[in-house]
Design an enzyme around this catalytic site. Sequence first.
Site, short mmCIF file in Angstrom:
data_model
loop_
_atom_site.label_atom_id
_atom_site.label_comp_id
_atom_site.label_asym_id
_atom_site.label_seq_id
_atom_site.Cartn_x
_atom_site.Cartn_y
_atom_site.Cartn_z
N TYR A 86 0.66 -1.07 -0.39
CA TYR A 86 -0.13 0.22 0.15
C TYR A 86 0.44 1.82 0.28
CZ TYR A 86 0.32 -0.26 5.07
OH TYR A 86 0.37 -0.70 6.33
N GLU A 87 0.02 2.33 -0.41
CA GLU A 87 1.02 3.95 -0.20
C GLU A 87 1.12 3.60 -1.84
OE1 GLU A 87 -1.09 5.79 1.09
OE2 GLU A 87 -1.86 4.54 2.75
N GLY A 88 1.48 2.93 -2.45
CA GLY A 88 2.42 2.41 -3.70
C GLY A 88 2.76 1.51 -4.07
#
Length: 594
Positions: free
Chosen positions: A439-441
């Site tokens: 997550y978050e890229g």
Amino acid sequence: MATYKAPIRDMMFVLYEVMNADKLPEMESFEEATRDLVEPILEEAGKIAEEVLFPLNRSGDEEGCIWSDGKVSTPTGFKEAYKTFCEGGWTGLACDPAYGGMGMPKAIDSMIAEMICSSNLSFGMYPGLSHGAYHSLHTFGSDDMKDMYLPKLVDGSWSGTMCLTEPHCGTDLGLCRTKAEPQSDGSYGVTGTKIFISAGEHDMTENIIHLVLARTPDAPEGIKGISLFIVPKFIPDDQGDAGEANGVTCGSIEHKMGIKASSTCVMNFDGAKGWLVGELNKGMRGMFAMMNAARLAVGMQGLGLAEASYQGAVEYAKERLQGRSLSGVKHPDKPADPIIVHPDVRRMLMTQRAYIEGCRAMGAWVAEELDISRRHADDKRREEADEFVQLMTPIVKALFTDLGFECTNIGMQVFGGHGFIREHGMEQYVRDCRIAQIYEGTNGIQALDLIGRKMPAKAGRNLRRFFHPVQDYIEKYVMDEEMGEFVQPLAKAFGRLQQATGQLARVGMGKPEEAAAGATEYLRLFGLVALAYMWCRMVEASKDKADEDESGFYGAKITTARFYMEKLLPQTNSLFASIMAGGASMMELDEELF
């Protein structure tokens, strides 16, 4: 059993003997962040982590969150722990005093974030998301918006989320379909579905404030037509309290591999009342303010879980009796020696230790520069610090989480079969840590961001903020009698990094896929060199104190640095070879043959 003791001694070493935390009070708003205040703050945070959050980690994992008729219940004890957390002022530690915060530097806040992640990552998701929402509103919100929402986010009575992802739209946010229809009262009616929304619905706060990416009817196509809206679960009334329910509901929660006590929600917006944050069609600016802060925070998640796993592995390795030392019996009073005498167990523990302590120092470096970018009196110094933080953000996110997952797996391996059993707690760290690489890229996206955006930005000026101080350090110490042993391996690895940077810059101009093929290896190479630099600085801070230190703390630093240089840094050789080999072999196979 899993165990956790906050590593306050090492944190203070990093802040005040390696970094320059003693200079933080010289900057505006940090006047009170003196050492005699910081140390008790860290100690008190350690108590919260050890005594309040850590005891709920396993039970929260086993109970998980429960969804029923649109409502989410957090595990037993979480509401009470959150109340204690808020009463201690921890939700506002690094927030603006104008809205009730303590105004502490990020360098201090990041250490506390590590403790929270070590002790109970699922719990930490709730205040962590709120701080991201706070930062975005503090940066881009109107004064009225700030006055309405920030005090509640700071004191923790309200929480926040970031709503980006849709079922068809993850990394490519330009595909966002959520609509925002202008209303006669100046608000917008927001309609759409967002998925994977951490802390999207729960029972710990009076209100939940969603920051939502959406598109107005006449917005341009793609990412240039995305706007950011604040959409509260309950619309604030005239007194600023949570009033009538808004058109926001939780359709379900995800059943996940890890962080099970963190509610990961499908959120449905049905004509929900929202208000524009910042400028129309400039929503990505506000969301990236959240995401960049979140990426640094996710890096600390990897570090925190690695630390917790290491502590559990060390305790087990000292107690578990199996076999005898190959060099002769070490504990004749026992039926076998503890497994810590065996070289392969030592290899695993030393690998964890070297990565963890290196990442802690590197994280403090980035956090200190972030503070400088926001508070330093000199404009030029602020700009330089910001360029450094921009460069290092994808590296911190990807490297710390990759190494965190590696370290939690190592910790489980030390336990052998017992590590695979739930009751010992080690497998939970592996499961919880796995999401941090996603997550978050995803970490692949971080690598592409590094070579595609951060490396060429400002004609390569961002790179200078790392390359120049490292080069200067090497030139100063490479022939030093005491430091040369450590700086010379750094110099060789740094040379490989410089060559790889030039190669990717050259091929990337005409063959972007060729550069992208080496992106992940390049980020890892960059990160390992950065850790080597931090280990040199830790040796520098330790070498004159080791002989007189009865605790062995400084001597252990030097020994661990030597292990890093001899056993871990050589990875840069193979990474360099892979980067220079190019990407033909990975791109030439026809799709049909996969």
